[in-house]
Design an enzyme around this catalytic site. Structure first.
Site, short mmCIF file in Angstrom:
data_model
loop_
_atom_site.label_atom_id
_atom_site.label_comp_id
_atom_site.label_asym_id
_atom_site.label_seq_id
_atom_site.Cartn_x
_atom_site.Cartn_y
_atom_site.Cartn_z
N LYS A 80 -153.76 22.39 4.05
CA LYS A 80 -152.35 21.97 3.90
C LYS A 80 -152.24 20.52 4.37
O LYS A 80 -153.17 19.93 4.89
CB LYS A 80 -151.41 22.85 4.71
CG LYS A 80 -151.51 24.35 4.45
CD LYS A 80 -151.03 24.75 3.07
CE LYS A 80 -151.18 26.26 2.85
NZ LYS A 80 -150.88 26.66 1.46
N SER A 129 -151.81 25.81 -4.06
CA SER A 129 -150.78 25.41 -3.09
C SER A 129 -150.77 23.92 -2.80
O SER A 129 -149.79 23.40 -2.28
CB SER A 129 -150.95 26.19 -1.79
OG SER A 129 -152.12 25.77 -1.10
#
Length: 305
Positions: free
Chosen positions: A157, A78
Site C-alpha cells: 500500500k 488494489s
C-alpha cells in the site's frame, strides 16, 4: 498452506551450516587420516558434500533477500494504476532498517517511512473486539471469530499518514492535518479488457487522477496516480472505530492507489511499524498471461513513485 520463504531460507542455512561445521569439527580429521592411510582418494560423505556446496549459496540468497532487495509479485488490483496485477517488483529491505530474517525484528534503524512511500508489509490482521471487549487482531474480516489466525501474507500500500498526522477521508475527499489533498483529473481509466481487473475498472467507469500528496517534511508534494471508482463501492471514512483521527506513534495509515477497491487502513486500522518489510522501488517484470499479451515490456524497469 502458507510458506514463509525467509523462514525456509533461514532454516536451510542453519541446517547446512551445522552439518558442515560439525563434520569439520568432529569427523573430518579422522576420516581423512583413515582414507590417506588406506591410499584412497578423499571424498566427503554425500550429506556433508551437499551441505558444504549449498551453505554459501543459500547464505548469500538469505543475506540479499533479507538486507538488500527482495522480489515480490503484485497479486491484486488494489494499487492500480500504479502497480498492475502480475507486476514483479523489487523492495528495498534496508530503507527502514535491518531486520532479522523470518522474525522481522529490527536490530538496526536506518529511517522511517515517509508520506507517499509505497511499502510492503506483513498483513497485521483486522481489528476486532473479543468477548472481553478488548481490541485484537484477527484473520476474519467480519470479526465473527476475533481469534481467527491472521494469514502470513505480504501486502503493499501507499503511506498516507505518519505518526502525529491528522487524517480525514470521506469518499474522494482526503485531508491531511486539516488541509485537502489536491488531485487533478487525467481521464477515464483505459486498460486491457482481456484482464479481469482492468475490465472491472472500465465497467465501473473508473477515472485516473494525479494526486498531490504533501511530503512529510513539508517541502512540496509526492505526485502519483490514483484511481477513483465510486460506482463500485464506498470505503469506510476516516476516522472510524478502528482508526483515530490522529495517527499514533509507531503506526502508519496506508491506502491503495485504487481508492475504491482496496482493503487498507480504512478497514483494519493503522499499520504497526514492526510489520514493515521494505520500500518498493522498481518493476522488473510485468506478466499479463496468455490472451492478454503475456509480458508488458513497457512496464519493465519502471521506477515506483
Amino acid at each position: 498452506m502458507e510458506f514463509d520463504f525467509s523462514a525456509i531460507l533461514l532454516g536451510l542455512t542453519v541446517l547446512f551450516g551445522v552439518v558442515w561445521g560439525l563434520d569439520r569439527l568432529l569427523f573430518y580429521t579422522k576420516r581423512k587420516a583413515r582414507l590417506d592411510a588406506a591410499g584412497e582418494e578423499y571424498r566427503d560423505p554425500a550429506p556433508v558434500d551437499w551441505a558444504r556446496s549449498l551453505f554459501p549459496v543459500v547464505l548469500v540468497v538469505l543475506v540479499l533477500r533479507s538486507f538488500v532487495a527482495e522480489p515480490f509479485r503484485i497479486p491484486s488490483g488494489s494499487m492500480m494504476p500504479t502497480l498492475d496485477v502480475g507486476d514483479f517488483i523489487l523492495v528495498n529491505k534496508f530503507a527502514y532498517g535491518l531486520r532479522m530474517p523470518a522474525f522481522n525484528t529490527k536490530f538496526v534503524s536506518l529511517g522511517e517511512p515517509k508520506r507517499g512511500d509505497v511499502v510492503v508489509f506483513r498483513f497485521p490482521g483486522y481489528l476486532c473486539e473479543d468477548e472481553n471487549g478488548t481490541m485484537v487482531r484477527s484473520g476474519d474480516i467480519s470479526c465473527a471469530d476475533p481469534h481467527a489466525p491472521v494469514p502470513n501474507q505480504n501486502w503493499i500500500k501507499r503511506v498516507i499518514g505518519v505518526p502525529g498526522d491528522t487524517i480525514e477521508s470521506h469518499g474522494d475527499e482526503l485531508l491531511i492535518n486539516g488541509k485537502p489533498v489536491a488531485a487533478d483529473l487525467i481521464g477515464p481509466y483505459q486498460g486491457n479488457a482481456k484482464r479481469d481487473e482492468s475490465r472491472l475498472m472500465m465497467d465501473y467507469q473508473a477515472t485516473v487522477w494525479t494526486e498531490h500528496l504533501p511530503r512529510s517534511d513539508g517541502k512540496g508534494t509526492i505526485d502519483h496516480m490514483i484511481a477513483r471508482m465510486p460506482a463500485y463501492s464506498m470505503p469506510f471514512p476516516l476516522p472510524n472505530d478502528k482508526v483515530p483521527s490522529k495517527v499514533p506513534p509507531g503506526c502508519y495509515i496506508v491506502m491503495g492507489d485504487n481508492r475504491y477497491n482496496s482493503t487498507d487502513s480504512r478497514w483494519w486500522g493503522c499499520l504497526p511499524e514492526q510489520n514493515l518489510a521494505g520500500k518498493a522501488f522498481l518493476i522488473w517484470l510485468s506478466w499479463k498471461g496468455p490472451g492478454a499479451g503475456w509480458i508488458d515490456f513497457s512496464r519493465i524497469g519502471r521506477i515506483i513513485h
